[in-house]
Design a protein around this motif. Structure first.
Motif, PDB file in Angstrom:
ATOM      1  N   THR A 209      26.968 -12.173  -3.842  1.00 19.25           N
ATOM      2  CA  THR A 209      27.321 -13.486  -4.373  1.00 19.25           C
ATOM      3  C   THR A 209      27.144 -14.560  -3.310  1.00 19.25           C
ATOM      4  O   THR A 209      26.697 -15.667  -3.594  1.00 19.25           O
ATOM      5  CB  THR A 209      28.759 -13.467  -4.906  1.00 19.25           C
TER       6      THR A 209
ATOM      7  N   GLN B 275      29.648 -15.115 -11.328  1.00 22.34           N
ATOM      8  CA  GLN B 275      30.181 -13.776 -11.573  1.00 22.34           C
ATOM      9  C   GLN B 275      31.477 -13.831 -12.373  1.00 22.34           C
ATOM     10  O   GLN B 275      31.644 -13.132 -13.353  1.00 22.34           O
ATOM     11  CB  GLN B 275      30.433 -13.118 -10.216  1.00 22.34           C
TER      12      GLN B 275
ATOM     13  N   ASP C 265      24.398 -13.747 -11.854  1.00 23.07           N
ATOM     14  CA  ASP C 265      25.371 -12.959 -11.100  1.00 23.07           C
ATOM     15  C   ASP C 265      26.124 -12.033 -12.054  1.00 23.07           C
ATOM     16  O   ASP C 265      27.005 -12.471 -12.781  1.00 23.07           O
ATOM     17  CB  ASP C 265      26.332 -13.891 -10.357  1.00 23.07           C
ATOM     18  N   GLU C 266      25.775 -10.800 -12.065  1.00 23.42           N
ATOM     19  CA  GLU C 266      26.371  -9.773 -12.932  1.00 23.42           C
ATOM     20  C   GLU C 266      26.443 -10.225 -14.392  1.00 23.42           C
ATOM     21  O   GLU C 266      27.527 -10.348 -14.950  1.00 23.42           O
ATOM     22  CB  GLU C 266      27.763  -9.386 -12.412  1.00 23.42           C
TER      23      GLU C 266
HETATM   24 MG   LIG Z   1      29.808 -10.931  -6.260  1.00 21.63          MG
END
Ligand SMILES: [Mg+2]
Ligand SMILES: Nc1ncnc2c1ncn2[C@@H]1O[C@H](COP(=O)(O)OP(=O)(O)OP(=O)(O)O)[C@@H](O)[C@H]1O
Lengths: 258, 630
Positions: free
Chosen positions: A41, A83, A177-178
Motif C-alpha cells: 500500500t 484498501q 488495492d485489494e
Molecule cells: Mg495494504
C-alpha cells in the motif's frame, strides 16, 4: 509507462520501501503481492503522491512525478482505489463519480452562477460519463442507486463504486488495492473478469495488489513480490510461485492449503 | 421436549414483558442519577435568576409566566429521558408501560426536591453572599407568594407531575405524544409570538383577534390558550385522518390518468409531480415573503431584518463549514470587513476617504476586500486540519477586531469610537433605505438573502460544490481523486467571506454606525450555533435555524422575540452548542443526503424495479411483431 528506480520510503526509521525498482508497460496487468506489512500500500501511496519518497525516481510516461500533489498526479492519468474503502459516504453514488471528474472539467464559479451554456453542457457530460462508468458494473450501481448515499451500499458494491470512481477520472493507469477483499467467490470471480475488461475494452493499464492467489493467477501478466519493502521476485505467476524465496516469504504462509 | 424446555428457559431468563413489571421495579441507580442531574439543573436555573427576570413575561395570563416555565421544562425532558429505551443485547427497544410514567415521576420528584432544599436553605441560612443572583423575589416565586411550606411541598409534586407527563410520552404511543408536543409547542408559540401576531392583526385590521387572544398584561388569556390547544388537536387529528383516508390515494391515482401499467404509472408521476408541486410551493412562499412585510409593523419588520442579516451570515458560514467542512471560528472577520468597508467609504464621519461614494459602490469594494480577507485568512490555514485550523481562524477573527480598535489604524477606523453617520442606501434614486424604516431594510435584506440562497444552491450543485463536499467527507481522498483541494478551500473562504460581507454592509447602513465591539468572537460562535442547530450543509435548515434562534433569542447585539432572554442568550447558545455536539444531532432540517432513511431507499427500489419491469414489457410488446415478420 511507469518507471521506478531506487525508491526508498522511511517512516521514522522503518524502511517501508527499500530500493524498489518497478516498471509497468502500457497495457499490462501487474500484480503486486507480498505478506502483510510488506509495503504494498505504501508503494501505491507513493505513486499516487500521498506519501513522499525519501529517495528514488518516479517516471510516468517519461515525466517525473516527484513533488507533484496527488491531484496533479491524477490529472496526469493515474487513479487508485483504497484498501479500506474510502468513499465519499454522504454523497450520492452518482456524485461520487461526478466529483472525481474534477480534474477533467473546466467550469468556473461564474459559469455555475450564471448557468451558462458551457456549464450546462459540461454538467450533462459529467453526469452522462458518471452513469456510463457506473453502468460498467451492470445494474448494480444504476437506476435508483444513482441517488442513494454511498454509505447505504453493500460492501461489494462499495468496492465496485471505488473502481468506478477511479475510472471516472479518465486515467491511463489504475492502481487497485485489494479489489476483491471481502467478496465471496462468485463476486470475486465476476470482478476479476471485469478487471480484465478494464484493460481489454477500456485500455487501462492496471497494477493491482491482491492477496487472493486465484485472482492473481487468473488475471496477471506479471507478478512482483514485495517483502520488507524489497522486491524479492518478479515474473509470471508460474515463475514466481515456484521461487523458493517467495514460498518462504509468503506463499508458504497463506496458501499451504491450496 | 428439550427444545421447548430451552425456549422456556430462555423466556424465563429474559426480562418479563413490560406490562407485568411492577411500577417500582426500576433501574434505581439511573433514576437517582437523573434525579441528581435534574436537581442540579433546577437549582442552577433558579439561582441564575431566570425565574425572576422572566416572571414579568406572562405566557398564559393568570397561571403561567415564562419564569415558571423556566422551572417546568427540565423535569419534562428528564422524565422523558429516564423512561427512554432499554438496550437489551445491543438492541434498543422501547419498554412502553406504566413503568415509564413512574420512572418519570420519581425522577421529577427527586429532582425538584432540589428546589425544596433550596427554599429551605434560603429561609434558614444566609446564602446571599455566595449566591449573587439570589433575590427575595426568587423566594416569592418558589413559594408561590404563599408560605414556605407550600413552596417546599408543591415543587416535588410539580416535578412528579411533569416528570410523569414526560415519561408518559413513551407510554401514550407516538400519535398521542406527537399531539401533546404539538399542543404544547403551539400554545407556547402563540404566546411567544404575541408581538408578531398583534402586529399582523393590526396590519390586516383584525385587531379583535389579538385582543381576544391576549390579555391586557400580555400573555394568552385562558380561553384563548384552550382554543389554541383545541385547534392544534383538531388540526392534528384532521391531518391524521386525511393521511389515513383512502380518498387521498384515490384522488392521486385519478389525477394520473387512466391506469395502464400500474407500476410505471405510479412510478413516473411520483417523480414528475414533485417538481411542479415544489415550484408551486416556492412561488407561494416567495409571494408571501414579498407581501407580508407590508402588513407588519415596525417591530416585527425590524426583528425580521435582524433575522435576515443572520441568515446571510449563516448561509456564508454554511459554505465554509457545512459544505467544505472547514471549521472556521473567525467568521465574524468577514462581517466586520463588510461593515467597516461600507462605513469608511460612505460615511462623512469617517476620518479618511473624503469623497463619499454611494452604498452600492461601497458594496463592491466591500465584496472585493472581503474576498481578499478570505484569501488572506484562508491561505495560511489551508494546510491545517481540525483543531489547529479552528484555533487559528479564531485568532484571525480576533485580530481583525483588535486592528479595528487599534490606535495604529485609528486614522482610518476611528478606534473605539467607531464610525457614525453612515448614510442609508440610495436605491438608484428610487428610494432610500434607512435604519428607521425597518420595512425598507427588510426588503433590502431579503434581496440579498435571495442572492445568497441562489448562490449557495447553484454552487452546491456544481463542480466546485461537489469538490467542497468531497473535501468535507475525506480531504486526502478528494485530493487523490483529482480535486485541487487548495484552490477549492480558498474558494470556499472567498465565497463565504463575500456573503458575510453583504450582511456587514447592510448592517452598517441599517444601524448607521459601526463599532469594533459589534464584531466580537461571540458573533462567530452564534453564527456557528445557528448553522449547526439548523442543519449543516442544508440551505433550508440553515434558514430555519436562523429564524428560530435569532427570531426567538436574538443575535448577540440584537433583541429577539423573548427580550427577557437578553441576559441569558449566550448561556442558552452555549448550552445548545454543547447539547448538539453531544447528541451529534444533525439539526432541525438535516442534510437530505445524510438523513435519507432506509425505507425511502426501499421505496425507490420498488419504484425502479416496477419501472424496469414495465419497460421490459413494453420492449417485448414492441419487439414481438418485428420478430413475427422476420
Ligand atoms: Mg495494504
Ligand atoms: N503513514 C505511515 N506512518 C508510519 N508507518 C506506516 C505508514 N504507512 C505504513 N506504515 C508502515 O509501513 C509498513 C508497510 O505498510 P503497508 O500498508 O504498505 O503494508 P501492506 O503491504 O499494504 O500490508 P497489507 O497487506 O496488510 O495491506 C507497515 O509496517 C506499516 O506499519
Amino acid at each position: 509507462m511507469l518507471e521506478i528506480t531506487g525508491l526508498h520510503v522511511e517512516f521514522g526509521g522503518l524502511h517501508a520501501l527499500n530500493n524498489l525498482d518497478f516498471t509497468v508497460e502500457e497495457g499490462e496487468i501487474v500484480a503486486v503481492i507480498g505478506p502483510n506489512g510488506a509495503g504494498k500500500t505504501t508503494f501505491f501511496n507513493v505513486v499516487s503522491g500521498m506519501v513522499k519518497p525519501t529517495e528514488g525516481r518516479l517516471l510516468f510516461q517519461g515525466r517525473s512525478l516527484l513533488g507533484l500533489d496527488p491531484n496533479k498526479i491524477t490529472a496526469r492519468g493515474i487513479a487508485r482505489t483504497f484498501q479500506n474503502v474510502r468513499l465519499f459516504n454522504n454523497m450520492t453514488v452518482l456524485e461520487n463519480v461526478m466529483v472525481s471528474q474534477h480534474c477533467r472539467t473546466r467550469q468556473r464559479i461564474l459559469d455555475a452562477l450564471l448557468q451558462t451554456r458551457r456549464f450546462r453542457t459540461e454538467e450533462a457530460l459529467v453526469r452522462d460519463r458518471g452513469k456510463e462508468v457506473l453502468g460498467f458494473f451492470g445494474t448494480r450501481l444504476t437506476g435508483y442507486r444513482f441517488d442513494q448515499p454511498a454509505s447505504v451500499l453493500s460492501y461489494a458494491n462499495r468496492r465496485r463504486l471505488e473502481i468506478a470512481r477511479a475510472m471516472a477520472t479518465s486515467p491511463k493507469l489504475i492502481l487497485l488495492d485489494e479489489p476483491v477483499a471481502g467478496m465471496n467467490p462468485v463476486e470475486s470471480a465476476e470482478l476479476t473478469q471485469l478487471i480484465g475488461k478494464l484493460r481489454d475494452e477500456m485500455g487501462y493499464t492496471i497494477v493491482l495488489i491482491e492477496h487472493d492467489m486465484s485472482v492473481v493467477r487468473d488475471i496477471s501478466d506479471r507478478v512482483v513480490v514485495l517483502d520488507h519493502g524489497e522486491a524479492i521476485a518478479r515474473g509470471t505467476y508460474a515463475e514466481v510461485s515456484a521461487n523458493p524465496q517467495v514460498i518462504e516469504a509468503y506463499l508458504g504462509q497463506t496458501t499451504d492449503g491450496s | 421436549m428439550t427444545v421447548t424446555g430451552k425456549i422456556s428457559a430462555i423466556r424465563g431468563a429474559g426480562p418479563a414483558p413490560a406490562h407485568r413489571r411492577r411500577l417500582l421495579d426500576q433501574d434505581w441507580p439511573r433514576l437517582l442519577r437523573a434525579g441528581a442531574v435534574l436537581a442540579l439543573g433546577q437549582v442552577f436555573i433558579a439561582l441564575s435568576g431566570m425565574p425572576v427576570s422572566f416572571d414579568r413575561r406572562l405566557l398564559i395570563d393568570p397561571v403561567l409566566s415564562l419564569g415558571y416555565l423556566s422551572l417546568l421544562w427540565l423535569p419534562l425532558v428528564v422524565g422523558y429521558w429516564v423512561g427512554r429505551e432499554q438496550v437489551l443485547e445491543g438492541m434498543a427497544a422501547y419498554t412502553r408501560g406504566g413503568r415509564d410514567v413512574a420512572a418519570g415521576a420519581i425522577a421529577g420528584l427527586l429532582g425538584n426536591a432540589g428546589l425544596t432544599l433550596l427554599v429551605l436553605g434560603i429561609t434558614h441560612f444566609d446564602i446571599r453572599d455566595p449566591l449573587v443572583n439570589w433575590s427575595p423575589q426568587l423566594l416569592d416565586i418558589l413559594e408561590f407568594e404563599e408560605s414556605v411550606w407550600l413552596g417546599t411541598l408543591i415543587w416535588p409534586a410539580i416535578g412528579a407531575g411533569t416528570g410523569a407527563l414526560g415519561g408518559g410520552m413513551h407510554w401514550a404511543g407516538s400519535r398521542t405524544s406527537r399531539t401533546t408536543v404539538t399542543v404544547l409547542l403551539s400554545v407556547f408559540g402563540t404566546a411567544v409570538l404575541e408581538s408578531v401576531i398583534t402586529d399582523l392583526t393590526q396590519g390586516f385590521h383584525v385587531e379583535a383577534v389579538s385582543d381576544w387572544l391576549y390579555g391586557p398584561k400580555r400573555g394568552l388569556t385562558y380561553p384563548a390558550a384552550i382554543a389554541v390547544a383545541a385547534t392544534a388537536v383538531g388540526v392534528m387529528t384532521g391531518l391524521a385522518a386525511y393521511r389515513a383516508s383512502p380518498a387521498r390515494d384515490g384522488r392521486t391515482t385519478r389525477g394520473n390518468g387512466a391506469a395502464t401499467v400500474g407500476g410505471s404509472e405510479s412510478a413516473r408521476p411520483a417523480w414528475r409531480r414533485m417538481p411542479t408541486r415544489r415550484a408551486m410551493n416556492l412561488v407561494l412562499t416567495v409571494a408571501a415573503i414579498v407581501v407580508l412585510p407590508l402588513f407588519l409593523g415596525r417591530l416585527t419588520n425590524e426583528l425580521l431584518a435582524n433575522v435576515g442579516l443572520f441568515i446571510l451570515l449563516a448561509l456564508g458560514l454554511n459554505i465554509i463549514v457545512g459544505l467544505a467542512g472547514i471549521l472556521d471560528l473567525g467568521y465574524v472577520a468577514f462581517f466586520a470587513v463588510g461593515g467597516y468597508s461600507v462605513a469608511v467609504l460612505t460615511s462623512p464621519g469617517s476620518p479618511r476617504f473624503d469623497p463619499e461614494i454611494p452604498w452600492f459602490g461601497a458594496l463592491f469594494a466591500a465584496m472585493l476586500l472581503a474576498g481578499l480577507a478570505g484569501l488572506f485568512i484562508g491561505a495560511p490555514v489551508i494546510r491545517m486540519r481540525g483543531d489547529y485550523l479552528a484555533i487559528v481562524t479564531l485568532g484571525f477573527g480576533e485580530i481583525i477586531r483588535v486592528l479595528l480598535l487599534s490606535d495604529w489604524l485609528s486614522g482610518t477606523f476611528n478606534g473605539a469610537q467607531g464610525i457614525t453617520n453612515v448614510p442609508g442606501v440610495e436605491v438608484f434614486g428610487l428610494a432610500t433605505v434607512r435604519g428607521f424604516e425597518p420595512r425598507s431594510v427588510l426588503y433590502l435584506v431579503l434581496v440579498f438573502c435571495a442572492i445568497a440562497v441562489y448562490v449557495s444552491w447553484r454552487l452546491e450543485n456544481s463542480r466546485i460544490g461537489r469538490a467542497w463536499m468531497a473535501i468535507r467527507e475525506d480531504e486526502n481522498v478528494a485530493e487523490a481523486m483529482g480535486v485541487d483541494t487548495v484552490s477549492a478551500k480558498l474558494m470556499a473562504f472567498v465565497t463565504g467571506a463575500v456573503l458575510g460581507s453583504f450582511s456587514g454592509a447592510i448592517l452598517s447602513a441599517k444601524v448607521g454606525s459601526v463599532f469594533p465591539h459589534s464584531f466580537a468572537i461571540i458573533v462567530s460562535i452564534v453564527i456557528l450555533v445557528v448553522v449547526i442547530f439548523g442543519g449543516m450543509g442544508n440551505i433550508p435548515g440553515v434558514i430555519a435555524g436562523a429564524v428560530v434562534l435569532i427570531g426567538i433569542l436574538g443575535g448577540p447585539n440584537q433583541p429577539g422575540l423573548l427580550q427577557e432572554f437578553a441576559e441569558y442568550k449566550i448561556l442558552i447558545y452555549g448550552a445548545l452548542l454543547v447539547w448538539m455536539m453531544l447528541q451529534r444531532s444533525e439539526g432541525l432540517i438535516p442534510n437530505m443526503r445524510r438523513a435519507r432513511e432506509l425505507h425511502i431507499d426501499e421505496m425507490n427500489q420498488d419504484v425502479w424495479l416496477r419501472a424496469q419491469a414495465a419497460a421490459d414489457d413494453a420492449h417485448n410488446e414492441g419487439g414481438n411483431p418485428r420478430g413475427g415478420r422476420l
